[in-house]
Design an enzyme around this catalytic site. Structure first.
Site, PDB file in Angstrom:
ATOM      1  CG  ASP A  42      26.400  -6.641  12.302  1.00  0.00           C
ATOM      2  OD1 ASP A  42      25.281  -6.099  13.123  1.00  0.00           O
ATOM      3  OD2 ASP A  42      27.243  -7.474  13.202  1.00  0.00           O
ATOM      4  CG  HIS A 248      -1.425   3.628   0.639  1.00  0.00           C
ATOM      5  ND1 HIS A 248      -0.364   4.269  -0.014  1.00  0.00           N
ATOM      6  CD2 HIS A 248      -1.533   3.253  -0.092  1.00  0.00           C
ATOM      7  CE1 HIS A 248      -0.931   4.002  -1.185  1.00  0.00           C
ATOM      8  NE2 HIS A 248      -1.643   3.141  -1.214  1.00  0.00           N
ATOM      9  CG  ASP A 265      -4.662  -2.999  -0.139  1.00  0.00           C
ATOM     10  OD1 ASP A 265      -3.624  -5.292  -0.753  1.00  0.00           O
ATOM     11  OD2 ASP A 265      -5.190  -2.469  -0.401  1.00  0.00           O
ATOM     12  CG  ASP A 276      -2.325  -5.229  -4.917  1.00  0.00           C
ATOM     13  OD1 ASP A 276      -2.904  -5.887  -3.418  1.00  0.00           O
ATOM     14  OD2 ASP A 276      -2.683  -3.960  -5.447  1.00  0.00           O
ATOM     15  CG  HIS A 355      -8.449   4.324  -4.037  1.00  0.00           C
ATOM     16  ND1 HIS A 355      -8.821   3.434  -5.541  1.00  0.00           N
ATOM     17  CD2 HIS A 355      -8.767   3.577  -3.181  1.00  0.00           C
ATOM     18  CE1 HIS A 355      -9.690   2.006  -4.827  1.00  0.00           C
ATOM     19  NE2 HIS A 355      -9.681   3.232  -3.435  1.00  0.00           N
ATOM     20  CG  HIS A 359      -2.481  -1.465  -9.392  1.00  0.00           C
ATOM     21  ND1 HIS A 359      -1.391  -2.619  -9.263  1.00  0.00           N
ATOM     22  CD2 HIS A 359      -2.760  -1.082  -8.464  1.00  0.00           C
ATOM     23  CE1 HIS A 359      -1.341  -2.855  -8.061  1.00  0.00           C
ATOM     24  NE2 HIS A 359      -2.884  -2.053  -7.323  1.00  0.00           N
ATOM     25  CG  HIS A 366       1.168   0.651  -7.225  1.00  0.00           C
ATOM     26  ND1 HIS A 366       0.095   0.724  -7.324  1.00  0.00           N
ATOM     27  CD2 HIS A 366       0.747  -0.634  -6.224  1.00  0.00           C
ATOM     28  CE1 HIS A 366      -1.232   0.907  -6.726  1.00  0.00           C
ATOM     29  NE2 HIS A 366      -0.305   0.359  -5.726  1.00  0.00           N
ATOM     30  CD  GLU A 392      -7.502  -1.116  -5.735  1.00  0.00           C
ATOM     31  OE1 GLU A 392      -6.524  -1.224  -4.930  1.00  0.00           O
ATOM     32  OE2 GLU A 392      -5.897  -1.217  -6.604  1.00  0.00           O
ATOM     33  CE1 TYR A 396     -10.737   3.056   1.535  1.00  0.00           C
ATOM     34  CE2 TYR A 396     -11.288   4.509  -0.893  1.00  0.00           C
ATOM     35  CZ  TYR A 396     -10.802   3.275  -0.639  1.00  0.00           C
ATOM     36  OH  TYR A 396     -10.471   2.103  -0.932  1.00  0.00           O
ATOM     37  NE  ARG A 413      -8.131  -1.380  -1.167  1.00  0.00           N
ATOM     38  CZ  ARG A 413      -7.775  -0.641  -0.351  1.00  0.00           C
ATOM     39  NH1 ARG A 413      -8.186   0.736   0.402  1.00  0.00           N
ATOM     40  NH2 ARG A 413      -6.845  -0.594   0.795  1.00  0.00           N
ATOM     41  CD  GLU A 415      -6.106  -4.545  -4.828  1.00  0.00           C
ATOM     42  OE1 GLU A 415      -5.520  -4.129  -5.911  1.00  0.00           O
ATOM     43  OE2 GLU A 415      -6.751  -4.798  -2.817  1.00  0.00           O
TER      44      GLU A 415
END
Length: 445
Positions: A42, A248, A265, A276, A355, A359, A366, A392, A396, A413, A415
């Site tokens: 609940d 991620h 990030d 972001d 990647h 964006h 996003h 960004e 890697y 990275r 960004e």
């Protein structure tokens, strides 16, 4: 001191005006609020409003429904109608205050407001004789309800009633509107960037070997909430060492080790708008030579991309610029080998830059908006003033890959959040250090 700004009701009215102007005459649009989602038994997750609904209303309660009705033959004339929860003293004692229809009409400037229990009766009456219906096709529950209302009206054809016959996806209109930010929106995005930048500074100062990734995350969330960004815009990535090579990574469970990099990030959400930001820095406050070489290459590519942003530029062209810088740089470091002309032609950096470059950013991390992607997956949409995006680039190099061991385990990275202006760009990410000198100075202060 961080200045806190909220959007005025006039901003939301203006958005509804723009949406209605693109509706066909004799049409009705349905946009629904989110529902509360059960977390366990609940208890519910913290409520997050449907972003399309919020964009047009500013109303932040669950279960509500917005109707926009455009009169036949009218160029701009329309009615805005909100259905929302009624005032209920017993429910409010347990679950918090409700706005209610009377205050909603005044505070959010709707033409009419009704309680939810009046929805079926009012909607079937309002859509009688209307030809066109707009709603978001991805909203499955609303789709079913709209179809039911249409069938209810259609069943009374012999009584002279007429139901809508044509459907449009209203997402196409809303997403295009959301893509171009107003000055009021940009001001909020500047503020959430400052809050988020301070959180990244706090993380840099707090990080050291022996602490855990989740402890750094806690410092970030504390900084967000202490400054009005009560929630993170997305699950924070706090990735030490080789974890940075998991794009991620959100487990945030491992102990930090000396001589490793920490990739964070993380961005806060304020007044519905997201930041972001990614920063990568040495846990012990000092870059190794290998870390420094990779970091400087990523930073160089990011600066090249950002400085090229202006109206008319595209992500496709920015990707070309970044690809050239990263491919040449990886070749110079010996991480890529072979013929440099062939490597550049093949955009060989994509082996380590896996990647996209960026964006759209706004109410969603996003954010919505067409990129105009062609058959080669190039993003050809030309930038316009008011667009906001992330830039960004990253490199890697996971452990176990086919490069010299000294490079393995490095993930970088960087960004920033960039707004397109009439003559170029504005970097909204103004207070989060990203040069090696600034990062090392902050961490040793």
């Amino acid at each position: 001191m961080i200045k806190h700004t909220l959007l005025p009701a006039s901003e939301f009215v203006s958005r509804r005006d723009k949406f209605a102007a693109q509706m066909e005459p004799n049409s009705v649009a349905f946009i629904s609020a989110n529902k509360e989602v059960t977390r366990s038994n609940d208890t519910e997750y913290s409520f997050c409003q449907d972003k399309n609904f919020y964009y047009l209303t500013g109303f932040n309660e669950p279960d509500a429904l917005l109707l926009l009705i455009k009169i036949a033959g009218a160029q701009a004339e329309y009615q805005s109608i909100l259905f929302c929860r009624d005032k209920d003293p017993m429910q409010e004692v347990w679950h918090g205050r409700r706005v209610g229809p009377e205050l909603a009409k005044e505070a959010y400037v709707f033409d009419q407001t009704f309680t939810l229990d009046k929805m079926d009766e009012q909607v079937t009456s309002l859509i009688n004789g209307v030809e066109n219906v707009y709603h978001c096709f991805t909203d499955v529950d609303l789709n079913k309800q709209v179809d039911l209302w249409i069938k209810q009206v259609a069943s009374q054809l012999k009584m002279g009633k007429r139901s809508p016959t044509v459907k449009f996806d209203c997402s196409d209109i809303i997403h295009e509107l959301r893509l171009i930010k107003s000055e009021a929106e940009l001001e909020i995005m500047r503020q959430v960037n400052v809050i988020s930048g301070n959180a990244h500074q706090r993380a840099m100062k707090y990080s050291r070997a022996g602490r855990f990734e989740y402890q750094i995350e806690a410092e970030i969330l504390h900084e967000f909430a202490s400054n009005g960004a009560r929630f993170a815009a997305y699950n924070s990535i706090v990735a030490g060492g080789d974890n940075a090579n998991i794009l991620h990574y959100t487990d945030n469970q491992e102990e930090l080790e000396a001589d490793q990099l920490l990739l964070i990030d993380a961005g806060g959400e304020y007044a519905g708008y997201a930041a972001d930001i990614t920063r990568t820095f040495p846990i012990n406050g000092k870059f190794t030579e290998e870390q420094k070489a990779v970091y400087e290459l990523v930073l160089k590519s990011q600066i090249v991309a950002i400085e090229a942003i202006k109206p008319g530029m595209t992500f496709a062209r920015l990707n070309e610029l970044v690809g050239e810088v990263l491919t040449q740089g990886l070749f110079d470091l010996g991480i890529l080998t072979g013929n440099i002309d062939e490597l550049l032609k093949a955009n060989a950096c994509k082996k380590f830059f896996i990647h996209g470059l960026g964006h759209w950013l706004g109410l969603d991390v996003h954010d919505v908006g067409d990129y105009h992607i062609n058959e080669k997956r190039q993003q050809l949409r030309e930038f316009k003033p008011g667009m906001v995006m992330t830039i960004e680039p990253g490199i890697y190099i996971p452990k176990g890959c086919d490069v010299e061991p000294k490079w393995q385990g490095i993930g970088v990275r960087i960004e920033d959040n960039i707004a397109v202006t009439e003559s170029g760009y504005e970097n909204l990410t103004v207070n989060s250090p990203k040069t090696i000198a600034d990062i090392e100075a902050l961490m040793q202060s």
